[in-house]
Design a protein around this motif. Structure first.
Motif: not given
Length: 254
Positions: A72-78, A80-87, A178-181
Motif C-alpha cells: 500500500t505504501a509503495a503504491v502511494a509512492s508511485v 505521488k511521484f508519477r510525473v517523475f516516473l513517467g518522464v 526503492g520504488v523509483i529505483y
C-alpha cells in the motif's frame, strides 16, 4: 562455460566482493548500489559488462526496499511521484540505445560529473529546498535521472537531490527511493535487452551478484535503522562524493 569467456575466476570472485560492499552501502543509505557496482566492476571489467552486472542486483534489492513497509505504501509512492516516473521512463528507454556509441571514458564521465557535482555542492552547505512539490521541477529531474540512468545504470543523484530538496524524512526517502529505483531497474532490464547489453551470458554474471548484494544489504539495513536523520544525510553525501571522484578518475585517466 560461456561466463568465463567474459570474466576470469579471480575477476568473478572480486565482483562478488564488490556486490557485497554495494549492498552494504545501499542498506545504509538506500541508494548508491549501481554507483558502487559500476565503479568497482569497471576497475577490472569493460564498462558494458559492469553495466550488465549491476542490473539484476539493482532490480532485486530495490524491489525489497520498496516493499519493506508494504504494498500500500509503495503504491502511494508511485502515485505521488508519477510525473517523475513517467518522464524518467521515457528518457531512460531513449538514452539506453546510446550506450553502444559512447566510448568507455565518455561513459564514466557522463556518470562521474553529476555525481561529484551534486555531492560537493551539498557538502558545502548549499542546500536546494522546495517549499512544495513542483510538477515542472519533478519532470526536469525525472528527465535528467532517466537520461543518465539509461546510459550508466545510475539515476540516484538527481533523485536524491529532489527528495532532499523536499526535506523528505529518512523513512519516506528510503521507501520512495526503492520504488523509483525499482521501477527504473525494471525499465533498465527492458532497455538493455534491446541494446544487447543484457544477454544470456551477461545475465548469468548479473544473477550471480544478487546473493552477495542481498547479504550486504541486510547488514547495511541493521546500521541504517540505528542512525539519525543528520547522520543519514551526511553518510549519503559522503558515499556520493567518493563514488563521483572515482568515476572521474577513471574517466580522465582510464
Amino acid at each position: 562455460m560461456e561466463l568465463f569467456s567474459l570474466v576470469s575466476p579471480q575477476e568473478l570472485y572480486l565482483s562478488l566482493v564488490v556486490a557485497f560492499v554495494a549492498g552494504w552501502v545501499k542498506g545504509m543509505v538506500g541508494f548508491a548500489m549501481p554507483m558502487v557496482l559500476v565503479s568497482g566492476l569497471s576497475m577490472m571489467l569493460p564498462p558494458n559488462l559492469a553495466l550488465a552486472g549491476l542490473i539484476l542486483p539493482t532490480l532485486v534489492t530495490n524491489s525489497l526496499q520498496a516493499l519493506r513497509e508494504g504494498r500500500t505504501a509503495a503504491v502511494a509512492s508511485v502515485r505521488k511521484f508519477r510525473v517523475f516516473l513517467g518522464v524518467g521512463l521515457i528518457c531512460l528507454l531513449a538514452s539506453a540505445q546510446l550506450i553502444n556509441v559512447l566510448s568507455p571514458k565518455a561513459f564514466l564521465l557522463t556518470l562521474g560529473v553529476p555525481v561529484f557535482f551534486f555531492a560537493l555542492v551539498q557538502l558545502m552547505g548549499l542546500r536546494l529546498t522546495l517549499q512544495a512539490p513542483s510538477v515542472r521541477v519533478e519532470a526536469i529531474v525525472g528527465a535528467v535521472a532517466g537520461a543518465v540512468g539509461g546510459i550508466s545504470g545510475v539515476w540516484g543523484p538527481p533523485t536524491v537531490a529532489y527528495l532532499t530538496a523536499l526535506n523528505t524524512s529518512k523513512k519516506d526517502q528510503m521507501r520512495v527511493q526503492g520504488v523509483i529505483y525499482g521501477l527504473g531497474a525494471l525499465a533498465l532490464v527492458v532497455a538493455h535487452v534491446g541494446s544487447g547489453i543484457l544477454r544470456a551470458e551477461t545475465a548469468l554474471f548479473s544473477a550471480l551478484l544478487v546473493l552477495p548484494a542481498l547479504a550486504g544489504m541486510r547488514g547495511g539495513l541493521f546500521l541504517q535503522d540505528r542512525i539519525d536523520q543528520v547522520q543519514f544525510r551526511k553518510l549519503t553525501l559522503l558515499v556520493l562524493l567518493i563514488a563521483g571522484l572515482n568515476l572521474l578518475r577513471r574517466g580522465i585517466l582510464g
